[in-house]
Write a protein that holds these residues in place. Sequence first.
Motif, PDB file in Angstrom:
ATOM      1  N   ALA A 125      -3.986 -10.754   2.439  1.00  0.00           N
ATOM      2  CA  ALA A 125      -5.183 -10.017   2.836  1.00  0.00           C
ATOM      3  C   ALA A 125      -5.543 -10.326   4.290  1.00  0.00           C
ATOM      4  O   ALA A 125      -5.325 -11.443   4.772  1.00  0.00           O
ATOM      5  CB  ALA A 125      -6.338 -10.378   1.914  1.00  0.00           C
ATOM      6  N   ASN A 126      -6.075  -9.321   4.960  1.00  0.00           N
ATOM      7  CA  ASN A 126      -6.561  -9.453   6.337  1.00  0.00           C
ATOM      8  C   ASN A 126      -5.471  -9.794   7.340  1.00  0.00           C
ATOM      9  O   ASN A 126      -5.748 -10.382   8.385  1.00  0.00           O
ATOM     10  CB  ASN A 126      -7.667 -10.507   6.437  1.00  0.00           C
ATOM     11  N   THR A 127      -4.237  -9.452   7.037  1.00  0.00           N
ATOM     12  CA  THR A 127      -3.159  -9.594   8.023  1.00  0.00           C
ATOM     13  C   THR A 127      -2.568  -8.227   8.317  1.00  0.00           C
ATOM     14  O   THR A 127      -2.800  -7.266   7.587  1.00  0.00           O
ATOM     15  CB  THR A 127      -2.067 -10.559   7.535  1.00  0.00           C
ATOM     16  N   GLU A 128      -1.788  -8.161   9.387  1.00  0.00           N
ATOM     17  CA  GLU A 128      -1.264  -6.879   9.849  1.00  0.00           C
ATOM     18  C   GLU A 128      -0.418  -6.201   8.781  1.00  0.00           C
ATOM     19  O   GLU A 128       0.422  -6.834   8.140  1.00  0.00           O
ATOM     20  CB  GLU A 128      -0.431  -7.077  11.106  1.00  0.00           C
ATOM     21  N   ALA A 129      -0.637  -4.908   8.626  1.00  0.00           N
ATOM     22  CA  ALA A 129       0.177  -4.107   7.713  1.00  0.00           C
ATOM     23  C   ALA A 129       1.326  -3.475   8.486  1.00  0.00           C
ATOM     24  O   ALA A 129       1.133  -2.922   9.558  1.00  0.00           O
ATOM     25  CB  ALA A 129      -0.673  -3.011   7.066  1.00  0.00           C
ATOM     26  N   TYR A 165      -3.015   0.376  -4.040  1.00  0.00           N
ATOM     27  CA  TYR A 165      -2.798  -0.946  -3.474  1.00  0.00           C
ATOM     28  C   TYR A 165      -2.378  -1.928  -4.558  1.00  0.00           C
ATOM     29  O   TYR A 165      -2.933  -1.924  -5.661  1.00  0.00           O
ATOM     30  CB  TYR A 165      -4.102  -1.431  -2.825  1.00  0.00           C
ATOM     31  N   PHE A 204       4.387  -0.689   8.419  1.00  0.00           N
ATOM     32  CA  PHE A 204       4.676   0.569   7.744  1.00  0.00           C
ATOM     33  C   PHE A 204       6.168   0.869   7.738  1.00  0.00           C
ATOM     34  O   PHE A 204       6.885   0.584   8.710  1.00  0.00           O
ATOM     35  CB  PHE A 204       3.944   1.724   8.439  1.00  0.00           C
ATOM     36  N   LEU A 248      -4.441  -3.253  -7.883  1.00  0.00           N
ATOM     37  CA  LEU A 248      -5.862  -3.554  -7.810  1.00  0.00           C
ATOM     38  C   LEU A 248      -6.730  -2.372  -7.444  1.00  0.00           C
ATOM     39  O   LEU A 248      -7.947  -2.407  -7.659  1.00  0.00           O
ATOM     40  CB  LEU A 248      -6.110  -4.705  -6.824  1.00  0.00           C
ATOM     41  N   ASP A 249      -6.132  -1.353  -6.872  1.00  0.00           N
ATOM     42  CA  ASP A 249      -6.918  -0.188  -6.469  1.00  0.00           C
ATOM     43  C   ASP A 249      -6.020   1.031  -6.556  1.00  0.00           C
ATOM     44  O   ASP A 249      -4.986   1.092  -5.886  1.00  0.00           O
ATOM     45  CB  ASP A 249      -7.439  -0.384  -5.040  1.00  0.00           C
ATOM     46  N   TYR A 303       0.402   5.380   1.064  1.00  0.00           N
ATOM     47  CA  TYR A 303      -0.436   6.383   1.721  1.00  0.00           C
ATOM     48  C   TYR A 303       0.268   7.734   1.666  1.00  0.00           C
ATOM     49  O   TYR A 303       1.494   7.811   1.637  1.00  0.00           O
ATOM     50  CB  TYR A 303      -0.681   6.029   3.196  1.00  0.00           C
ATOM     51  N   SER A 338      -7.663   4.152  -6.564  1.00  0.00           N
ATOM     52  CA  SER A 338      -8.705   5.163  -6.401  1.00  0.00           C
ATOM     53  C   SER A 338      -8.260   6.374  -5.592  1.00  0.00           C
ATOM     54  O   SER A 338      -8.878   7.435  -5.683  1.00  0.00           O
ATOM     55  CB  SER A 338      -9.934   4.533  -5.734  1.00  0.00           C
ATOM     56  N   PHE A 362      -5.125   6.863   1.916  1.00  0.00           N
ATOM     57  CA  PHE A 362      -4.829   5.804   0.961  1.00  0.00           C
ATOM     58  C   PHE A 362      -4.595   6.372  -0.434  1.00  0.00           C
ATOM     59  O   PHE A 362      -5.338   7.237  -0.911  1.00  0.00           O
ATOM     60  CB  PHE A 362      -6.005   4.822   0.930  1.00  0.00           C
ATOM     61  N   PRO A 394      -2.837   9.549   7.690  1.00  0.00           N
ATOM     62  CA  PRO A 394      -2.508   9.052   6.349  1.00  0.00           C
ATOM     63  C   PRO A 394      -3.758   8.805   5.523  1.00  0.00           C
ATOM     64  O   PRO A 394      -4.793   8.392   6.052  1.00  0.00           O
ATOM     65  CB  PRO A 394      -1.785   7.734   6.643  1.00  0.00           C
ATOM     66  N   LEU A 450       3.955   7.245   2.793  1.00  0.00           N
ATOM     67  CA  LEU A 450       4.165   6.030   3.568  1.00  0.00           C
ATOM     68  C   LEU A 450       3.875   4.800   2.723  1.00  0.00           C
ATOM     69  O   LEU A 450       2.910   4.774   1.965  1.00  0.00           O
ATOM     70  CB  LEU A 450       3.235   6.015   4.783  1.00  0.00           C
ATOM     71  N   PHE A 497       0.846  -1.200   0.000  1.00  0.00           N
ATOM     72  CA  PHE A 497       0.000   0.000   0.000  1.00  0.00           C
ATOM     73  C   PHE A 497       0.882   1.251   0.000  1.00  0.00           C
ATOM     74  O   PHE A 497       1.950   1.267   0.621  1.00  0.00           O
ATOM     75  CB  PHE A 497      -0.867   0.058   1.268  1.00  0.00           C
TER      76      PHE A 497
END
Lengths: 114, 113
Positions: B98-102, B48, B104, B55-56, B35, B58, B45, B43, B91, B33
């Motif tokens: 997916a769905n795991t800790e990000a 991604y 930075f 995929l994103d 940011y 936006s 977004f 931050p 950042l 990601f």
Amino acid sequence: AQSVTQLDSHVSVSEGTPVLLRCNYSSSYSPSLFWYVQHPNKGLQLLLKYTSAATLVKGINGFEAEFKKSETSFHLTKPSAHMSDAAEYFCVVSDSRGTDKLIFGTGTRLQVFP
Amino acid sequence: GAGVSQSPRYKVAKRGQDVALRCDPISGHVSLFWYQQALGQGPEFLTYFQNEAQLDKSGLPSDRFFAERPEGSVSTLKIQRTQQEDSAVYLCASSLQANTEAFFGQGTRLTVV
């Protein structure tokens, strides 16, 4: 759309006294909620996360947060502040149905006085 | 070196210059990601990636912003014809899946003068 609102931009406490950082969320479905901490010149660090298991979530460094659906709140607390807790704290909601992108609040700066 | 690494840490650009910001994610992390954090704000977004696929995008504020991750590891955020409003900390974060800790990185502070 999901969002979080941090109700205080600054909080000041004395060392050894309790900390309360307030956060309200808005989500059209059951959210994943987080608290992150940002120390000066350091990266964002995850304190804790809520993902619909227990409503009281314990994190690192003695912090915890309680998910209250009826109040749409996810306030961060600590029983006794330490000087090293002084930092910027962010309440965050995850767009878990999409890309897992994180939506941050505007932050609360915590000052701890000796 | 287990963390997310970003370079440069600081960048000063003259208005109109192009800049490239680099992110080295944690090895093996699929998700990446970007940011943007303006002064005194949280931050926001930008974009991604899942492996090399974007995929994103936006959150990219204009077509002057472009990001790539050609081999699914290192990523570059490029800003063309920088403007003063681009001044911010950028950042990068990565997560195993997916769905795991990000996690930075420390960010790149961009100042456009």
